[in-house]
Each structure stands twice: as structure tokens, then as C-alpha cells.
Design a protein around this motif. Structure first.
Motif, short mmCIF file in Angstrom:
data_model
loop_
_atom_site.label_atom_id
_atom_site.label_comp_id
_atom_site.label_asym_id
_atom_site.label_seq_id
_atom_site.Cartn_x
_atom_site.Cartn_y
_atom_site.Cartn_z
N GLN A 259 -21.71 -5.08 -4.73
CA GLN A 259 -22.17 -4.33 -5.88
C GLN A 259 -21.43 -4.09 -7.06
N PHE A 260 -20.17 -3.49 -6.50
CA PHE A 260 -18.89 -3.25 -7.66
C PHE A 260 -18.55 -4.39 -8.21
N LEU A 261 -18.20 -5.62 -7.42
CA LEU A 261 -17.86 -6.67 -8.35
C LEU A 261 -18.92 -7.18 -9.50
N GLN A 262 -20.00 -7.02 -9.15
CA GLN A 262 -21.18 -7.56 -10.11
C GLN A 262 -21.24 -6.50 -11.11
N TYR A 263 -20.82 -5.20 -10.69
CA TYR A 263 -21.09 -4.03 -11.89
C TYR A 263 -19.85 -4.29 -12.86
N ALA A 264 -18.72 -4.57 -12.28
CA ALA A 264 -17.54 -4.92 -13.10
C ALA A 264 -17.73 -6.08 -14.03
N LYS A 265 -18.24 -6.97 -13.43
CA LYS A 265 -18.71 -8.25 -14.21
C LYS A 265 -19.76 -8.02 -15.53
N GLU A 266 -20.79 -7.29 -15.09
CA GLU A 266 -21.86 -7.17 -16.20
C GLU A 266 -21.28 -6.12 -17.28
N ASN A 267 -20.50 -5.32 -17.14
CA ASN A 267 -19.93 -4.25 -17.75
C ASN A 267 -18.45 -4.57 -18.45
N GLY A 268 -17.71 -5.56 -18.18
CA GLY A 268 -16.68 -5.98 -18.72
C GLY A 268 -15.55 -4.81 -18.44
N LEU A 269 -15.47 -4.51 -17.11
CA LEU A 269 -14.45 -3.57 -16.73
C LEU A 269 -13.13 -4.04 -16.11
N THR A 270 -12.22 -3.52 -16.19
CA THR A 270 -10.86 -3.81 -15.74
C THR A 270 -10.53 -3.26 -14.43
N LEU A 271 -10.55 -3.95 -13.29
CA LEU A 271 -10.29 -3.52 -12.06
C LEU A 271 -8.94 -2.85 -11.79
N ALA A 272 -8.62 -1.93 -11.02
CA ALA A 272 -7.18 -1.61 -10.55
C ALA A 272 -7.52 -1.33 -8.86
N GLY A 273 -6.99 -2.10 -8.18
CA GLY A 273 -7.16 -2.11 -6.84
C GLY A 273 -5.85 -1.67 -6.08
N MET A 274 -6.00 -0.83 -4.94
CA MET A 274 -4.79 -0.54 -4.08
C MET A 274 -4.20 -1.61 -3.30
N HIS A 275 -5.04 -2.82 -3.32
CA HIS A 275 -4.58 -3.94 -2.27
C HIS A 275 -4.82 -5.25 -3.18
N LEU A 276 -4.96 -5.15 -4.72
CA LEU A 276 -4.99 -6.24 -5.23
C LEU A 276 -3.49 -6.92 -5.16
N PRO A 277 -3.31 -8.24 -5.65
CA PRO A 277 -2.01 -8.83 -5.67
C PRO A 277 -1.31 -7.99 -7.07
N ALA A 278 0.08 -8.01 -6.81
CA ALA A 278 0.84 -7.47 -7.94
C ALA A 278 0.46 -8.45 -9.21
N PRO A 279 0.24 -7.72 -10.43
CA PRO A 279 0.39 -6.34 -10.53
C PRO A 279 -0.82 -5.41 -10.47
N ALA A 280 -1.75 -5.92 -9.50
CA ALA A 280 -2.84 -5.17 -8.93
C ALA A 280 -3.94 -4.64 -10.13
N PHE A 281 -4.02 -5.50 -11.02
CA PHE A 281 -4.94 -5.40 -12.13
C PHE A 281 -5.87 -6.67 -12.16
N MET A 282 -7.08 -6.47 -12.50
CA MET A 282 -7.91 -7.56 -12.95
C MET A 282 -8.64 -7.36 -14.14
N ALA A 283 -8.38 -8.06 -15.28
CA ALA A 283 -9.16 -7.97 -16.42
C ALA A 283 -10.18 -9.14 -16.76
N PRO A 284 -11.38 -8.46 -17.18
CA PRO A 284 -12.39 -9.74 -17.59
C PRO A 284 -11.91 -10.63 -18.65
N PRO A 285 -12.52 -11.76 -18.81
CA PRO A 285 -13.50 -12.21 -18.37
C PRO A 285 -13.25 -12.64 -16.85
N PHE A 286 -14.16 -12.57 -15.82
CA PHE A 286 -14.11 -12.95 -14.51
C PHE A 286 -14.85 -14.31 -14.03
N ASP A 287 -14.37 -14.89 -13.15
CA ASP A 287 -15.04 -16.29 -12.60
C ASP A 287 -15.39 -16.30 -11.35
N PHE A 288 -15.59 -15.05 -10.80
CA PHE A 288 -16.06 -14.91 -9.50
C PHE A 288 -17.53 -14.77 -9.50
#
Length: 288
Positions: A259-288
């Protein structure tokens, strides 16, 4: 090297190019910045009106063993070149939004955690922390809240979901012991919210259960703090149906992650995750 490993190296390299020298420039600049030190890397990014600083809590590089993702076949792991492990981190975030500053999660604490050193590197002392928003109650997210039985952040108002608290209180005594210590240390300043509530700073608390009974994702403008929705990004971004063994209710965890991966993709949200690889951000556009 698999394409996902390579993509994460490219992303990390792009962030590193935003290097600035000194704490003052990090606080005043709207660009990404980093500070390499014995505690890892601190990076700041402006996401429209929200300013977010990543604070790495783990000292060494972190790989999640592929064995933690039991439903991932050996052939899939091999095809992604993840046999040695899946790049990860233990991360916290310092967010400035709508006139207030919020710490999201508090890492390990003790000698294993480096949150306080990270905060110090950006000029923030424990007594300066006025708000802490917790995604859930696992030790690597609340350990840094306590020094023995005492509150580390003596002036902080602490927020967590009521569903999370109720869920842990229904567990065995040994599992809930740390949560009980947290509640006692912050008893006059611990607030429980319902999903959908808007917290100080216009931060919205969103239901993302499954990893734990009341796991929470937070949205501040175009920033989405996803907690532990993802443990192994190189695997789970393309395969959200694969859970880490840490997920308490895997069916709900898969639903929340998808749900939230789709929500982030549809709304162009930057992800900040406690276990994403350093530097723990993901910015749009996404290709997943």
C-alpha cells in the motif's frame, strides 16, 4: 554486482556529492550535506517545506542476511547478487516541519547506538529534543530513549500509537519489559494517538500495521517516514510480498508495504526508512 546493489551505490554516491564542511553550513544550506565521522554519516535534505536529517545509528556497514527472508528463493537471491547479504542500516531522523523539530525513533541506545553523537554533530543536545515520534517499540527504535531506567530526552513529549502500546502490553512479561520501562520513564509525557491523527508539526500518523501491532508511518508534507516497512530494499522493493522474519503478522505487513510503496509512487513522496541502505532516503521518481 546485481542491478539493485548498483542502484543503491549510485544513489549513495549522489548524496555524497552534496558534501558541506562544518555544522553551520549543514544547518543553513538547503542542499544535501554529509559529515563523515566515526559514527557514520549525517545527511540533511530539504523536501519542499520539510527539512530532514538522517542520523546513522549503526557504526559498521550493515547487511541483512538473506536467511532472514525465508520466502525468498535461493535463485532469486542469486539473481540479485545478494548472497553476501542485503544492504541495510539502523537509522533515525531529525525533522524540522511547520516550526517544530521532531526526532523519529531513537535507535539502539547504550554502547551500540550512535544517535546522541549524531545529534551532537548537528548541534542538538538531549535536552533540546522537544518531540519524539516512535514508529514502533522494537529495541533498535526505543533503546536510545532510556539510560537505565531514566529518560534520555528529559524535556521531550513522546508519541506512539495506542494500538502499538496495547499490543505490547498483551505480550509476555519479558517481551514487554522495555516498553514498560519506557512508559514509566516518560509517564507524564507519553501520548498515545489513533491512526489518522495529526500531531504537532502537522505530521499525520498513518496505519501501517503488520511488522508490529501498531506500526506507524508518518507523513510530513512530501516526506514519508516508513519505519520498518522495508528491511531489505534491494529485495523487497521489487518483491513486497517477501517478509523479513521480524514481521509479526506477515499478511498485514505485506498489505502495508504494498500500500505505502504505491502511495509514495503515486504522490511523489520521498521515503525515509529506518532500515533503508545509507543514506536511508529514497526520492522519486521510483522504478519499483
Amino acid at each position: 554486482m546485481g542491478k539493485w546493489n548498483y542502484a543503491w551505490l549510485v544513489l549513495a554516491g549522489a548524496w555524497m556529492l552534496g558534501s558541506c564542511g562544518g555544522n553551520a553550513s549543514k544547518q543553513d544550506s538547503g542542499q544535501a550535506s554529509n559529515d563523515s565521522s566515526e559514527v557514520g554519516i549525517v545527511q540533511t535534505r530539504q523536501v519542499e517545506e520539510v527539512r530532514v536529517t538522517w542520523l546513522k545509528d549503526n557504526a559498521e556497514d550493515k547487511l541483512m542476511p538473506a536467511s532472514l527472508f525465508a520466502s525468498a528463493s535461493d535463485s532469486l537471491i542469486k539473481s540479485l547478487s545478494l548472497e553476501a547479504g542485503i544492504p541495510s542500516s539502523v537509522s533515525t531522523f531529525w525533522v524540522e516541519t511547520n516550526g517544530i523539530q521532531v526526532l523519529f525513533d531513537a535507535g539502539y541506545g547504550g554502547t551500540a547506538g550512535h544517535l546522541l553523537a549524531g545529534l551532537d554533530s548537528i548541534g542538538v543536545a538531549p535536552e533540546d529534543v522537544k518531540y519524539v515520534y516512535l514508529t514502533h517499540f522494537h529495541h533498535d527504535h526505543i533503546g536510545g530513549m532510556l539510560n537505565g531506567d531514566s529518560a534520555v530526552f528529559a524535556n521531550a513529549e513522546v508519541y506512539a500509537s495506542k494500538a502499538e502500546y496495547d499490543g505490547w502490553m498483551a505480550m509476555d512479561a519479558d517481551k514487554k519489559a522495555e516498553v514498560e520501562k519506557l512508559a514509566e520513564a516518560y509517564k507524564n509525557r507519553l501520548h498515545f494517538f489513533e491512526f489518522g491523527d495529526t500531531l504537532p508539526g502537522k505530521v499525520v500518523a498513518l496505519k501501517a500495521v503488520g511488522h508490529t501491532p501498531g506500526h506507524t508511518v508518518y507523513q510530513a508534507g512530501k516526506l514519508l517516514i516508513i519505519g520498518d516497512l522495508i528491511h531489505g530494499a534491494a529485495l523487497q522493493l521489487r518483491h513486497p510480498e517477501i517478509c523479513a522474519s521480524f514481521d509479526m503478522n506477515q499478511e498485514e505487513a505485506i498489505q502495508s508495504r504494498t500500500q505505502f510503496l504505491q502511495y509514495a509512487k503515486e504522490n511523489g513522496l520521498t521515503l525515509a526508512g529506518m532500515h533503508l541502505p545509507a543514506p536511508a532516503f529514497m526520492a522519486p521518481p521510483f522504478d519499483f
